[in-house]
Design a protein around this motif. Structure first.
Motif, PDB file in Angstrom:
ATOM      1  N   THR A  82       0.846  -1.192   0.000  1.00  0.00           N
ATOM      2  CA  THR A  82       0.000   0.000   0.000  1.00  0.00           C
ATOM      3  C   THR A  82       0.878   1.238   0.000  1.00  0.00           C
ATOM      4  OG1 THR A  82      -0.072   0.115   2.416  1.00  0.00           O
ATOM      5  CG2 THR A  82      -1.784  -1.200   1.323  1.00  0.00           C
ATOM      6  N   ARG A  83       0.272   2.371  -0.260  1.00  0.00           N
ATOM      7  CA  ARG A  83       1.035   3.616  -0.210  1.00  0.00           C
ATOM      8  C   ARG A  83       1.562   3.863   1.194  1.00  0.00           C
ATOM      9  NH1 ARG A  83       1.316   8.903   2.457  1.00  0.00           N
ATOM     10  NH2 ARG A  83       2.853   9.973   1.160  1.00  0.00           N
ATOM     11  N   SER A  84       0.769   3.554   2.212  1.00  0.00           N
ATOM     12  CA  SER A  84       1.187   3.823   3.590  1.00  0.00           C
ATOM     13  C   SER A  84       2.407   3.002   3.986  1.00  0.00           C
ATOM     14  CB  SER A  84       0.033   3.570   4.566  1.00  0.00           C
ATOM     15  OG  SER A  84      -0.382   2.221   4.513  1.00  0.00           O
ATOM     16  N   GLN A  85       2.631   1.877   3.310  1.00  0.00           N
ATOM     17  CA  GLN A  85       3.821   1.062   3.585  1.00  0.00           C
ATOM     18  C   GLN A  85       5.090   1.651   2.967  1.00  0.00           C
ATOM     19  OE1 GLN A  85       1.903  -2.870   2.265  1.00  0.00           O
ATOM     20  NE2 GLN A  85       3.483  -3.560   3.681  1.00  0.00           N
ATOM     21  N   PHE A  86       4.943   2.484   1.941  1.00  0.00           N
ATOM     22  CA  PHE A  86       6.085   2.933   1.149  1.00  0.00           C
ATOM     23  C   PHE A  86       6.838   1.687   0.657  1.00  0.00           C
ATOM     24  CE2 PHE A  86       4.875   6.880   2.889  1.00  0.00           C
ATOM     25  CZ  PHE A  86       5.454   7.873   2.138  1.00  0.00           C
ATOM     26  N   TYR A  87       8.049   1.427   1.165  1.00  0.00           N
ATOM     27  CA  TYR A  87       8.806   0.243   0.740  1.00  0.00           C
ATOM     28  C   TYR A  87       9.135  -0.666   1.934  1.00  0.00           C
ATOM     29  CZ  TYR A  87       9.111   2.988  -3.452  1.00  0.00           C
ATOM     30  OH  TYR A  87       8.769   3.738  -4.559  1.00  0.00           O
ATOM     31  N   SER A  88       8.406  -0.460   3.040  1.00  0.00           N
ATOM     32  CA  SER A  88       8.664  -1.241   4.244  1.00  0.00           C
ATOM     33  C   SER A  88       7.802  -2.502   4.265  1.00  0.00           C
ATOM     34  CB  SER A  88       8.370  -0.402   5.490  1.00  0.00           C
ATOM     35  OG  SER A  88       6.986  -0.109   5.555  1.00  0.00           O
ATOM     36  N   GLY A  89       8.104  -3.367   5.221  1.00  0.00           N
ATOM     37  CA  GLY A  89       7.320  -4.585   5.339  1.00  0.00           C
ATOM     38  C   GLY A  89       7.516  -5.507   4.154  1.00  0.00           C
ATOM     39  N   LYS A  90       6.612  -6.428   4.008  1.00  0.00           N
ATOM     40  CA  LYS A  90       6.713  -7.435   2.946  1.00  0.00           C
ATOM     41  C   LYS A  90       5.663  -7.184   1.875  1.00  0.00           C
ATOM     42  CE  LYS A  90       7.066 -12.455   2.378  1.00  0.00           C
ATOM     43  NZ  LYS A  90       6.927 -13.770   3.037  1.00  0.00           N
ATOM     44  N   ALA A  91       6.039  -7.337   0.628  1.00  0.00           N
ATOM     45  CA  ALA A  91       5.075  -7.182  -0.465  1.00  0.00           C
ATOM     46  C   ALA A  91       4.059  -8.315  -0.427  1.00  0.00           C
ATOM     47  CB  ALA A  91       5.797  -7.169  -1.808  1.00  0.00           C
ATOM     48  N   ASP A  92       2.808  -7.974  -0.632  1.00  0.00           N
ATOM     49  CA  ASP A  92       1.718  -8.948  -0.615  1.00  0.00           C
ATOM     50  C   ASP A  92       1.494  -9.477  -2.029  1.00  0.00           C
ATOM     51  OD1 ASP A  92      -0.589 -10.406  -0.276  1.00  0.00           O
ATOM     52  OD2 ASP A  92      -1.888  -8.660   0.029  1.00  0.00           O
ATOM     53  N   TRP A  93       2.103 -10.591  -2.326  1.00  0.00           N
ATOM     54  CA  TRP A  93       1.961 -11.166  -3.660  1.00  0.00           C
ATOM     55  C   TRP A  93       0.546 -11.675  -3.925  1.00  0.00           C
ATOM     56  CZ3 TRP A  93       7.078 -14.423  -4.468  1.00  0.00           C
ATOM     57  CH2 TRP A  93       8.169 -13.532  -4.496  1.00  0.00           C
ATOM     58  N   GLU A  94      -0.190 -11.965  -2.866  1.00  0.00           N
ATOM     59  CA  GLU A  94      -1.571 -12.411  -3.033  1.00  0.00           C
ATOM     60  C   GLU A  94      -2.409 -11.333  -3.721  1.00  0.00           C
ATOM     61  OE1 GLU A  94      -5.024 -14.927  -2.528  1.00  0.00           O
ATOM     62  OE2 GLU A  94      -2.856 -15.247  -2.689  1.00  0.00           O
ATOM     63  N   SER A  95      -2.102 -10.071  -3.442  1.00  0.00           N
ATOM     64  CA  SER A  95      -2.845  -8.983  -4.096  1.00  0.00           C
ATOM     65  C   SER A  95      -2.575  -8.981  -5.596  1.00  0.00           C
ATOM     66  CB  SER A  95      -2.473  -7.636  -3.479  1.00  0.00           C
ATOM     67  OG  SER A  95      -1.108  -7.316  -3.702  1.00  0.00           O
ATOM     68  N   ILE A  96      -1.368  -9.372  -5.982  1.00  0.00           N
ATOM     69  CA  ILE A  96      -1.036  -9.464  -7.412  1.00  0.00           C
ATOM     70  C   ILE A  96      -1.826 -10.597  -8.059  1.00  0.00           C
ATOM     71  CG2 ILE A  96       0.833  -9.863  -9.066  1.00  0.00           C
ATOM     72  CD1 ILE A  96       2.761  -8.725  -6.885  1.00  0.00           C
TER      73      ILE A  96
END
Length: 319
Positions: free
Chosen positions: A173-187
């Motif tokens: 999400t935008r609020s994450q910027f580049y932190s945390g883990k990318a949610d591949w499920e959303s892809i």
């Protein structure tokens, strides 16, 4: 991989990154095998006002097609006009940025702020598609604005209906910027919802990551961003792994140094020595990460004033 009328040599794409994916970077990425390189994001208004620095970003000398130029803005009319300018200058694909999270972009309702106004986003896509009917238009989006407004599937459906030829999804999400883990499920969810190609983006650091993303999401292509900074070899490694299932050896210290020097030389050609020397500082840090003596080298490079100084310092890593 096919995006509209444009056939890519493979499904591995170099992501657009502000301050990184200039002409020098794109040339190196394509030489290492990526199927498509996307420019840094370019302001629609800067193009319309003929800003000299912005027009220098449209220097494509020595580059091979296909070439994707990314533009950003929040006004459908000006975005359509900007798209026509970049196509006239040589773009074979126009990409629309709807994913940039930086405050100075979102405060103008641009970049990922458009995730909050899907209808406006669709109008922008419609205007760009109408302006450049012979050229595929792609859109880069995020998972959503924040965890309370995850809307990548609905958003992607709207831009597909508006005429987009492909969508790239960053799994944050935008609020994450580049932190945390990318949610591949959303892809994966976006891929299942669309008929046009979907490109996955986020947390691809090696060839195995790319293969895993393709397997888990079913996406049509992978887009590599931060994993390619100072590491253009990641593209050849991914392409090779996807073809053979085998990993290539890591680049040698000599190849890393020689490529860094060539990167500097290409930047000098495009931007002049003074600008190139300054901008090379961050690239040198990425190229030399993990090498013996790298911390000392980076400190010295950050004080360098000439191309020759940086070349000599980089070559000292091989002594």
């Amino acid at each position: 991989m096919q995006i509209g009328s444009v056939r890519l040599p493979n499904q591995v794409i170099a992501a657009p990154m502000a301050g990184v994916t200039d002409r020098a970077y794109r040339i190196l990425a394509r030489e290492q095998g990526c199927g498509l390189a996307v420019t840094e994001m370019i302001s629609d208004l800067a193009l319309l006002y003929a800003n000299p620095r912005t027009y220098r970003m449209l220097d494509f000398r020595g580059e091979t097609v296909p070439l994707s130029v990314q533009i950003f803005g929040s006004n459908p009319e000006s975005m359509g006009k900007a798209a026509a300018i970049v196509v006239e200058r040589g773009a074979t694909i126009v990409d629309i940025n709807m994913g940039c999270p930086t405050p100075k972009i979102v405060k103008n309702n641009e970049g990922s702020a458009l995730m909050k106004t899907p209808q406006l986003a669709a109008k922008i896509v419609e205007a760009v598609v109408k302006s450049v009917p012979a050229v595929p238009v792609t859109v880069k989006i995020r998972k959503g604005w924040d965890e309370q407004s995850v809307n990548a599937v609905e958003f992607a459906r709207l831009v597909e209906a508006a005429g987009a030829s492909a969508v790239a999804v960053h799994g944050r999400t935008r609020s994450q910027f580049y932190s945390g883990k990318a949610d591949w499920e959303s892809i994966r969810k976006v891929k299942e919802a669309l008929k046009i190609p979907v490109i996955g983006n986020g947390d691809i650091w090696c060839a195995r990551d790319a293969a895993k993303m393709l397997e888990l999401t079913g996406c049509d292509g992978v887009m590599v961003g931060r994993g390619a900074m100072g590491n253009p070899w990641i593209f050849r490694e991914i392409v090779y792994y996807l073809k053979t299932g085998m990993e290539l050896p890591c680049p040698s210290a000599q190849e890393r140094v020689e490529t860094a020097i060539r990167h500097l030389q290409l930047m000098v050609e495009s931007k002049g020595e003074e600008v190139a020397v300054f901008e090379m500082r961050k690239h040198a840090a990425w190229y030399t990460k993990g090498m013996r003596g790298a911390a000392r080298i980076r400190e010295t490079i950050n004080k360098s004033q000439s191309k020759k100084e940086i070349e000599d310092i980089l070559r000292s890593l091989l002594d």
